[in-house]
Write an enzyme that holds these catalytic residues in place. Structure first.
Site, mmCIF file in Angstrom:
data_model
loop_
_atom_site.group_PDB
_atom_site.id
_atom_site.type_symbol
_atom_site.label_atom_id
_atom_site.label_comp_id
_atom_site.label_asym_id
_atom_site.label_seq_id
_atom_site.Cartn_x
_atom_site.Cartn_y
_atom_site.Cartn_z
ATOM 1 N N ASP A 30 0.808 -1.223 0.000
ATOM 2 C CA ASP A 30 0.000 0.000 0.000
ATOM 3 C C ASP A 30 0.838 1.268 0.000
ATOM 4 O OD1 ASP A 30 -2.396 -1.315 -0.135
ATOM 5 O OD2 ASP A 30 -2.803 -1.265 2.010
ATOM 6 N N LYS A 58 -6.352 -4.530 -6.340
ATOM 7 C CA LYS A 58 -6.800 -3.605 -5.303
ATOM 8 C C LYS A 58 -8.084 -2.897 -5.757
ATOM 9 C CE LYS A 58 -3.311 -4.125 -2.373
ATOM 10 N NZ LYS A 58 -3.446 -4.505 -0.946
ATOM 11 N N LYS A 89 -13.125 6.454 2.146
ATOM 12 C CA LYS A 89 -12.936 5.024 2.364
ATOM 13 C C LYS A 89 -11.992 4.749 3.523
ATOM 14 C CE LYS A 89 -11.143 0.883 0.062
ATOM 15 N NZ LYS A 89 -12.224 -0.028 0.479
#
Length: 372
Positions: A253, A280, A353
């Site tokens: 990430d 992803k 998110k």
């Protein structure tokens, strides 16, 4: 305590609430919730339930986890395409096996999901992970929290044995998110010498793999000092090298943050461990190639699993528009480039998110934000 306000967290909390009597669990775009709930519902539901998500979520594979759960005895049926959500999950009638073998070069969330439900199974579970194992820090973090909640996990090499046990109720303070912190490292790295910021709540001793940003950003001139409040970041120098070699296997990430940050600094990168970026919120490799290409940079796969990022031709024209591909990390990783030249970020709400206060925090440090 310190529970995140991120949409993913709020979605999972709502779905697991005792007040939720629905037989349809819609995780929206929360990949973590999809994986954890797949395992949780497979071993705990007493009635048929449907697990679904957004159109993009229905394109993200879940087959490896489902196959493992079916081996154990789970009753799971795909409702559209095999290997992908949505799914119908029925009650577990009988545990057929107490040992599974699962590849390690997948999302660690598959493995964490299996680890967390293992103590609730009638026979417990033995999980053998086949190397190479990606994102090991997140597996270790899962086990650490399980042990804090009273679960004994026996590890021998790459095999984890968990007998049937009961979780105990605990009080736990969630440490601040190193993934979110990475964008502020990029902000400081692209700021003038002497720029500094304090990121509260970050711990020097952390199981989060993304704490690797500390060492990576040292190469880009950012020094980290820890105190009782958190991590103090300061820009102390220019990059120490024009070429870095980074394996993102344990912290995928961070890839977007690091590549975007290196672009204006004209630091080239030799990269590996990017495989999971394909599955992803979007195909992050394709997205990075497209958006960084707008700045004259290239991300090239020179051979299978080996990538080269060329930033030598970086150029920042005003008001380049960044497409976010419904991916929160695309928006936040590119935002610091506004320190170099004004730019436009499309669909700014995607940050909800994982980091809903991101734009407010940027505004608080003097970044001029104009909503169109």
């Amino acid at each position: 305590m310190n529970l995140s306000e991120a949409r993913d967290t709020q979605t999972l909390t709502a779905l697991l609430s005792p007040e939720n009597s629905s037989t349809t669990f819609d995780v929206l775009d929360a990949g973590t919730a999809m994986r954890f709930l797949t395992a949780y519902l497979a071993v705990s539901t007493e009635k048929a339930v449907t697990l679904t998500g957004t159109e993009r979520m229905q394109q993200r594979p879940i087959g490896t986890l489902v196959d493992s759960l079916k081996e154990i005895g789970a009753d799971i049926k795909y409702l559209k395409s095999a290997g992908f959500p949505p799914m119908e999950i029925n009650a577990l009638k009988e545990q057929k096996k107490n040992k599974i073998i699962i590849p390690g070069n997948i999302s660690s969330q598959y493995i964490s999901a299996l680890l967390m439900v293992a103590p609730t199974l009638p026979q417990g579970l033995v999980i053998e992970i086949v190397p190479p194992i990606y994102s090991i820090p997140y597996i270790n973090m899962t086990i650490s929290l399980m042990e804090k909640a009273g679960i004994k996990v026996i590890q021998e090499a790459n095999t984890y044995t968990i007998s049937k046990q009961e979780y105990k109720t605990i009080s736990h303070t969630v440490e601040s998110d190193w993934s979110a912190a990475s964008y502020w490292y990029s902000y400081i790295a692209l700021s003038p010498l002497g720029s500094e910021i304090l990121l509260k709540g970050l711990m020097k001793k952390s199981y989060q793999g993304d704490q690797a940003i500390v060492e990576i950003m040292e190469n880009l001139g950012v020094k980290t000092t820890f105190n009782n409040e958190g991590a103090h970041l300061k820009k102390v120098s220019s990059p120490g090298s024009s070429l870095l070699s980074i394996d993102f296997k344990k912290f995928p990430d961070l890839a977007q943050t690091v590549l975007v940050c290196c672009a204006p600094l004209k630091v080239n990168l030799q990269l590996s461990g990017l495989e999971s970026l394909r599955i992803k919120e979007t195909d992050r490799i394709a997205a990075l190639q497209a958006e960084l290409g707008k700045f004259g940079c290239q991300l090239i796969e020179e051979e299978a699993g080996k990538w080269f990022f060329n930033s030598e031709n970086f150029i920042a024209e005003e008001n380049i528009s960044i497409h976010t591909y419904e991916d929160h990390r695309m928006a936040m990783s590119f935002a610091p480039l506004a320190l170099i030249a004004p730019l436009t970020i499309e669909d700014v709400d995607v940050v909800k998110k994982s980091y809903p206060g991101f734009w407010k925090d940027l505004d608080s440090v003097g970044m001029e934000l104009i909503e169109k």
